[in-house]
Design a protein around this motif. Sequence first.
Motif, PDB file in Angstrom:
ATOM      1  N   THR A 134       0.849  -1.225  -0.020  1.00 39.54           N
ATOM      2  CA  THR A 134       0.051   0.000   0.045  1.00 39.54           C
ATOM      3  C   THR A 134       0.950   1.396  -0.038  1.00 39.54           C
ATOM      4  OG1 THR A 134      -1.644  -1.223   1.239  1.00 39.54           O
ATOM      5  CG2 THR A 134      -1.947   1.003   1.416  1.00 39.54           C
ATOM      6  N   THR A 135       0.973   1.804  -1.064  1.00 36.82           N
ATOM      7  CA  THR A 135       1.728   3.283  -1.258  1.00 36.82           C
ATOM      8  C   THR A 135       0.922   4.321  -1.728  1.00 36.82           C
ATOM      9  OG1 THR A 135       2.356   2.525  -3.423  1.00 36.82           O
ATOM     10  CG2 THR A 135       3.607   1.683  -1.644  1.00 36.82           C
ATOM     11  N   SER A 136       1.549   5.471  -1.649  1.00 36.26           N
ATOM     12  CA  SER A 136       0.911   6.671  -1.971  1.00 36.26           C
ATOM     13  C   SER A 136       1.121   6.815  -3.481  1.00 36.26           C
ATOM     14  CB  SER A 136       1.466   7.814  -1.567  1.00 36.26           C
ATOM     15  OG  SER A 136       2.793   8.082  -1.540  1.00 36.26           O
ATOM     16  N   THR A 137       0.433   7.209  -4.470  1.00 33.63           N
ATOM     17  CA  THR A 137       0.497   7.241  -5.885  1.00 33.63           C
ATOM     18  C   THR A 137       1.642   8.282  -6.115  1.00 33.63           C
ATOM     19  OG1 THR A 137      -1.558   6.052  -6.466  1.00 33.63           O
ATOM     20  CG2 THR A 137      -0.287   7.144  -8.197  1.00 33.63           C
ATOM     21  N   SER A 138       2.831   7.996  -6.982  1.00 38.09           N
ATOM     22  CA  SER A 138       3.316   8.974  -7.235  1.00 38.09           C
ATOM     23  C   SER A 138       3.285   9.082  -8.743  1.00 38.09           C
ATOM     24  CB  SER A 138       4.957   8.565  -7.173  1.00 38.09           C
ATOM     25  OG  SER A 138       5.825   9.348  -8.060  1.00 38.09           O
ATOM     26  N   GLN A 139       3.121  10.547  -9.168  1.00 38.02           N
ATOM     27  CA  GLN A 139       3.309  10.864 -10.482  1.00 38.02           C
ATOM     28  C   GLN A 139       4.574  10.946 -11.487  1.00 38.02           C
ATOM     29  OE1 GLN A 139       0.178  11.592 -11.987  1.00 38.02           O
ATOM     30  NE2 GLN A 139      -0.282  10.985  -9.663  1.00 38.02           N
ATOM     31  N   LYS A 140       5.431  10.297 -10.639  1.00 39.47           N
ATOM     32  CA  LYS A 140       7.054  10.289 -11.336  1.00 39.47           C
ATOM     33  C   LYS A 140       6.921   8.930 -11.960  1.00 39.47           C
ATOM     34  CE  LYS A 140       9.939  13.180  -8.574  1.00 39.47           C
ATOM     35  NZ  LYS A 140      11.108  13.412  -8.296  1.00 39.47           N
ATOM     36  N   TYR A 141       7.827   8.775 -13.277  1.00 39.06           N
ATOM     37  CA  TYR A 141       8.357   7.800 -13.786  1.00 39.06           C
ATOM     38  C   TYR A 141       9.572   7.441 -13.190  1.00 39.06           C
ATOM     39  CZ  TYR A 141       4.532   9.620 -16.989  1.00 39.06           C
ATOM     40  OH  TYR A 141       3.285  10.247 -17.374  1.00 39.06           O
ATOM     41  N   LEU A 142       9.640   6.062 -13.132  1.00 40.20           N
ATOM     42  CA  LEU A 142      11.326   5.751 -12.763  1.00 40.20           C
ATOM     43  C   LEU A 142      11.812   5.331 -14.036  1.00 40.20           C
ATOM     44  CD1 LEU A 142      13.310   5.006 -10.945  1.00 40.20           C
ATOM     45  CD2 LEU A 142      12.470   2.504 -10.663  1.00 40.20           C
ATOM     46  N   LEU A 143      13.138   5.811 -14.474  1.00 36.28           N
ATOM     47  CA  LEU A 143      13.841   5.991 -15.671  1.00 36.28           C
ATOM     48  C   LEU A 143      15.090   5.223 -15.264  1.00 36.28           C
ATOM     49  CD1 LEU A 143      14.146   6.431 -18.677  1.00 36.28           C
ATOM     50  CD2 LEU A 143      14.879   8.661 -18.001  1.00 36.28           C
ATOM     51  N   ILE A 144      15.463   4.066 -15.927  1.00 36.68           N
ATOM     52  CA  ILE A 144      16.468   3.042 -15.407  1.00 36.68           C
ATOM     53  C   ILE A 144      17.429   3.045 -16.521  1.00 36.68           C
ATOM     54  CG2 ILE A 144      17.372   1.062 -14.514  1.00 36.68           C
ATOM     55  CD1 ILE A 144      13.725   0.961 -14.305  1.00 36.68           C
ATOM     56  N   PHE A 145      18.740   3.559 -16.303  1.00 34.65           N
ATOM     57  CA  PHE A 145      19.715   3.383 -17.366  1.00 34.65           C
ATOM     58  C   PHE A 145      21.109   2.503 -17.102  1.00 34.65           C
ATOM     59  CE2 PHE A 145      18.260   7.994 -18.578  1.00 34.65           C
ATOM     60  CZ  PHE A 145      18.274   7.794 -19.751  1.00 34.65           C
ATOM     61  N   ASP A 146      21.338   1.802 -18.082  1.00 35.07           N
ATOM     62  CA  ASP A 146      22.587   0.935 -17.924  1.00 35.07           C
ATOM     63  C   ASP A 146      23.598   2.019 -18.539  1.00 35.07           C
ATOM     64  OD1 ASP A 146      24.542  -1.142 -18.095  1.00 35.07           O
ATOM     65  OD2 ASP A 146      24.346  -0.845 -20.288  1.00 35.07           O
ATOM     66  N   ASN A 197      14.025  18.682 -17.463  1.00 29.39           N
ATOM     67  CA  ASN A 197      12.538  18.508 -17.109  1.00 29.39           C
ATOM     68  C   ASN A 197      12.834  17.279 -15.913  1.00 29.39           C
ATOM     69  OD1 ASN A 197      10.654  19.396 -19.419  1.00 29.39           O
ATOM     70  ND2 ASN A 197      12.523  18.882 -20.313  1.00 29.39           N
ATOM     71  N   PRO A 198      13.479  17.773 -14.823  1.00 34.85           N
ATOM     72  CA  PRO A 198      13.530  16.895 -13.705  1.00 34.85           C
ATOM     73  C   PRO A 198      12.366  16.181 -13.006  1.00 34.85           C
ATOM     74  CG  PRO A 198      14.133  18.918 -13.184  1.00 34.85           C
ATOM     75  CD  PRO A 198      13.856  18.951 -14.381  1.00 34.85           C
ATOM     76  N   GLU A 199      11.531  17.021 -12.917  1.00 34.87           N
ATOM     77  CA  GLU A 199      10.443  16.597 -12.051  1.00 34.87           C
ATOM     78  C   GLU A 199       9.656  15.513 -12.311  1.00 34.87           C
ATOM     79  OE1 GLU A 199       8.367  17.083  -8.541  1.00 34.87           O
ATOM     80  OE2 GLU A 199      10.148  18.538  -9.270  1.00 34.87           O
ATOM     81  N   PRO A 200       9.066  15.162 -13.365  1.00 35.74           N
ATOM     82  CA  PRO A 200       8.319  13.890 -13.779  1.00 35.74           C
ATOM     83  C   PRO A 200       9.108  12.678 -13.701  1.00 35.74           C
ATOM     84  CG  PRO A 200       8.406  15.541 -15.739  1.00 35.74           C
ATOM     85  CD  PRO A 200       9.598  16.009 -14.936  1.00 35.74           C
ATOM     86  N   PHE A 201      10.529  12.755 -13.534  1.00 31.82           N
ATOM     87  CA  PHE A 201      11.363  11.469 -13.553  1.00 31.82           C
ATOM     88  C   PHE A 201      12.285  11.245 -12.395  1.00 31.82           C
ATOM     89  CE2 PHE A 201      11.087  13.032 -17.841  1.00 31.82           C
ATOM     90  CZ  PHE A 201      10.361  11.881 -18.612  1.00 31.82           C
ATOM     91  N   GLU A 202      12.288  10.140 -11.895  1.00 38.30           N
ATOM     92  CA  GLU A 202      13.484   9.590 -11.042  1.00 38.30           C
ATOM     93  C   GLU A 202      14.184   8.809 -11.726  1.00 38.30           C
ATOM     94  OE1 GLU A 202      12.421   8.848  -6.614  1.00 38.30           O
ATOM     95  OE2 GLU A 202      13.373   6.785  -7.066  1.00 38.30           O
ATOM     96  N   ILE A 203      15.682   9.299 -11.785  1.00 38.39           N
ATOM     97  CA  ILE A 203      16.402   8.316 -12.751  1.00 38.39           C
ATOM     98  C   ILE A 203      17.566   7.499 -11.772  1.00 38.39           C
ATOM     99  CG2 ILE A 203      17.910   8.771 -14.453  1.00 38.39           C
ATOM    100  CD1 ILE A 203      16.699  11.340 -14.997  1.00 38.39           C
ATOM    101  N   ILE A 204      17.656   6.519 -12.118  1.00 38.40           N
ATOM    102  CA  ILE A 204      18.675   5.751 -11.552  1.00 38.40           C
ATOM    103  C   ILE A 204      19.656   4.785 -12.509  1.00 38.40           C
ATOM    104  CG2 ILE A 204      17.344   5.057  -9.405  1.00 38.40           C
ATOM    105  CD1 ILE A 204      16.967   2.330 -10.478  1.00 38.40           C
ATOM    106  N   LEU A 205      20.642   4.405 -12.210  1.00 36.83           N
ATOM    107  CA  LEU A 205      21.727   3.990 -13.086  1.00 36.83           C
ATOM    108  C   LEU A 205      22.122   2.618 -12.700  1.00 36.83           C
ATOM    109  CD1 LEU A 205      24.409   5.715 -15.078  1.00 36.83           C
ATOM    110  CD2 LEU A 205      24.832   3.593 -13.986  1.00 36.83           C
ATOM    111  N   MET A 206      21.940   1.502 -13.398  1.00 39.37           N
ATOM    112  CA  MET A 206      22.465   0.155 -12.894  1.00 39.37           C
ATOM    113  C   MET A 206      23.533  -0.179 -13.890  1.00 39.37           C
ATOM    114  SD  MET A 206      19.156  -1.742 -11.371  1.00 39.37           S
ATOM    115  CE  MET A 206      18.524  -2.215 -12.987  1.00 39.37           C
ATOM    116  N   SER A 207      24.715  -0.475 -13.311  1.00 41.59           N
ATOM    117  CA  SER A 207      25.923  -0.905 -14.435  1.00 41.59           C
ATOM    118  C   SER A 207      26.889  -1.901 -13.777  1.00 41.59           C
ATOM    119  CB  SER A 207      26.668   0.163 -14.698  1.00 41.59           C
ATOM    120  OG  SER A 207      27.763   0.061 -15.601  1.00 41.59           O
TER     121      SER A 207
END
Length: 264
Positions: free
Chosen positions: A17-29, A109-119
Amino acid sequence: MGKSCSQCPQPKELEMTTSTSQKYLLIFDFDETIVNENSDESVIHAAPSGELPEWLRRTLQEGFYNQYMQRVFEYLGDSGVHMHDLKAVYEALTFSPYMQQLLHFLSLNPEPFEIILMSDANTFGIESTLRATGFFSLFHRVFSNPSGPDKRGYLTLAPYHSHSCPHCPANMCKHKILSEYLLERAQQGISFQKLLYVGDGANDFCPSTLLSPMDVAFPRKTYPMHQKIQEMEKNQPGAFKAQVVPWESAEVILQYLQSLLKRS
């Protein structure tokens, strides 16, 4: 590996059960995704002869690349290669086509995205590249093999973690990393409207099996991630859930994100 990882946590285990976030999770290699080359192979150019001796190359075993690179960095240190030499190599890595424009768009445009990197590269190399280009602050988290100088001034490398996934290198399963990250964020009350995964390698296929029909996989066209998605779709139609948007140029990803923001 035309299968999802049965030994990794599946999406249903992440439901909370979580609060809904409007953000998109953007994952990069990183390697051959953000940059247009393999950063591990690029550092070899810092060796005195510009290449590694045959005896060292013969020690590479499939699934144990991290251990191999530990030996490579030890050899480079013994050969007089300093941290600043390696840093210069990392800072000179070239971006994949249109990737710099994509990252610039995200910085505007940082607000809509949470960006992580997995490498499966290393933290020193990734940070060197991204700080030199001004994009390091874009990333909420960077997951990579820990690295840094030892007392001798050699770059040392360690495995990221251990895991039980039979499909991934011994030092890193990105499926496990992404599962744990989503669980961590859920426990913090954060969920994501959509997951967007940008990658190229076989080790990017494993986490992409976590994605739902709401999510998007951006595999680099003809690279192993794309090939394995196609293999799964051929052998198990409908098993790969996410929308698939292959790319040769990151302009494809940029255009998708621009369209996504217009619709939201």
